[in-house]
Design an enzyme around this catalytic site. Structure first.
Site, short mmCIF file in Angstrom:
data_model
loop_
_atom_site.label_atom_id
_atom_site.label_comp_id
_atom_site.label_asym_id
_atom_site.label_seq_id
_atom_site.Cartn_x
_atom_site.Cartn_y
_atom_site.Cartn_z
N ASP A 29 0.88 -1.17 0.00
CA ASP A 29 0.00 0.00 0.00
C ASP A 29 0.92 1.23 0.00
OD1 ASP A 29 -2.24 1.76 0.65
OD2 ASP A 29 -1.40 1.79 2.67
N ASP A 31 -0.11 5.15 1.07
CA ASP A 31 -0.34 6.11 2.16
C ASP A 31 -0.30 5.42 3.53
OD1 ASP A 31 -0.79 8.04 0.23
OD2 ASP A 31 -2.97 7.97 0.39
N ASP A 40 -3.45 12.38 -0.39
CA ASP A 40 -4.63 13.16 -0.79
C ASP A 40 -4.91 14.29 0.21
OD1 ASP A 40 -5.21 11.80 -3.12
OD2 ASP A 40 -6.61 10.42 -2.19
N ASP A 120 -4.85 3.51 -3.42
CA ASP A 120 -6.00 4.33 -3.80
C ASP A 120 -5.64 5.82 -3.90
OD1 ASP A 120 -8.58 4.73 -4.61
OD2 ASP A 120 -9.48 4.54 -2.62
N ASP A 202 -1.79 -0.87 5.91
CA ASP A 202 -2.18 -0.31 7.22
C ASP A 202 -3.70 -0.15 7.36
OD1 ASP A 202 -2.01 2.13 5.32
OD2 ASP A 202 -3.08 2.88 7.07
MG LIG Z 1 -2.81 3.09 3.63
#
Ligand SMILES: [Mg+2]
Ligand SMILES: [Zn+2]
Length: 294
Positions: A29, A31, A40, A120, A202
């Site tokens: 992942d 972020d 974001d 994402d 996370d």
């Molecule tokens: Mg994350």
């Protein structure tokens, strides 16, 4: 020949030419896993606080459509004359989660891992950060929402895909589906099979991919964050097959990975030049400096 049957023919031809390889995969992942913040929200906060807290903007979050919300944020940033350069500068200086740059370089150079990102966030933010930290060569692929600055300098982002089958994931990105497709494609197109897949994350959107993992794989969840809490709370119900590794930093995760019996040099590794070099390095590390001969 249709394009799909051409693709199958190509894949079959590739399989015949290439000897099957067995490797390891790490999927990350982005972020709060590789970078210490949410890309974001860091960029959104370039807007004046009264715009961020405005009702019109917040209604979009309540509608549960994050990509639409971010599209509106990017439109407002453009309206406020926040430039592409300012956005890129903001992304580049987001700190890493301690130890992740080192972890990624080590897995790439020393342990011969294949690595991917499934996030994402969007392609502009991830590419910018990854290049700024000299990690671009480390990743085989980056799966995220495609984005670009249009000719007016406004950032445009599109959903990675549209899906409604997976209820654990958002409509624009099912990370489990992306991971499964990647693994199948690597086998079909490149004759690469993964003995172990590590998924490092996370958040709640990292639950779906780890529930699809095999018993030989590793679900690596950040300590104290939503993914770990959810997996531990629902341990029996979720039927996680993969081993659970809970990590605090990149340094800690690297230590845990290196200590795994599955990570010791295997017969498969010994067939490769890297494996032989690794064995020689370990042997000399154990033996210590050689005594000078008189
Ligand atoms: Mg994350
Ligand atoms: Zn999913």
């Amino acid at each position: 020949m249709s394009s799909s049957s051409a693709a199958v023919a190509e894949a079959v031809a590739c399989c015949r030419l290439e000897k099957q390889q067995r490797r390891r995969l790490a999927a990350f992942d982005f972020d709060h896993t590789i970078v210490a913040q949410n890309t974001d929200t860091v960029v959104r906060d370039l807007l004046p606080p009264e715009v961020v807290s405005s009702r019109a903007l917040n209604e979009l979050v309540e509608n549960d459509c994050w990509t639409e919300y971010m599209s509106e944020v990017f439109r407002l940033l453009h309206e406020q004359q926040v430039t592409e350069a300012r956005i890129r500068d903001t992304i580049r200086v987001i700190p890493e989660v301690p130890g992740f740059v080192r972890l990624i370089k080590h897995l790439h150079k020393k342990l011969n891992f294949d690595m991917i990102i499934i996030s994402d966030s969007n392609s502009v933010f991830i590419d910018e950060w990854v290049k700024a930290h000299n990690l671009a060569d480390c990743f085989v692929a980056i799966f995220t929402n495609p984005a670009e600055f249009d000719s007016n300098g406004q950032l445009q982002v599109r959903p990675h895909h549209q899906q409604s089958e997976c209820k654990l994931s958002a409509s624009n990105l099912c990370k489990g589906r992306v991971l499964e497709h990647f693994v199948i494609e690597q086998d079909l197109r490149r004759s690469i099979r993964y003995d172990h897949v590590f998924y490092v994350g996370d958040g709640n959107n990292d639950i779906c991919p780890v529930l699809r993992q095999r018993a030989c794989d590793f679900a690596c969840a950040r300590q104290g964050f939503a993914m770990e809490k959810h997996l531990i709370r629902n341990r029996n119900k979720l039927k996680l097959r993969a081993h659970l590794l809970v990590w605090k930093s990149g340094f800690d995760l690297m230590e845990q990975m290196l200590a795994l019996p599955q990570m010791q040099v295997s017969q498969v590794d010994l067939e490769t030049a890297e494996g032989q070099a690794e064995m020689a390095r370990r042997a000399s590390a154990v033996a210590g400096p050689t005594k000078p001969t008189n």
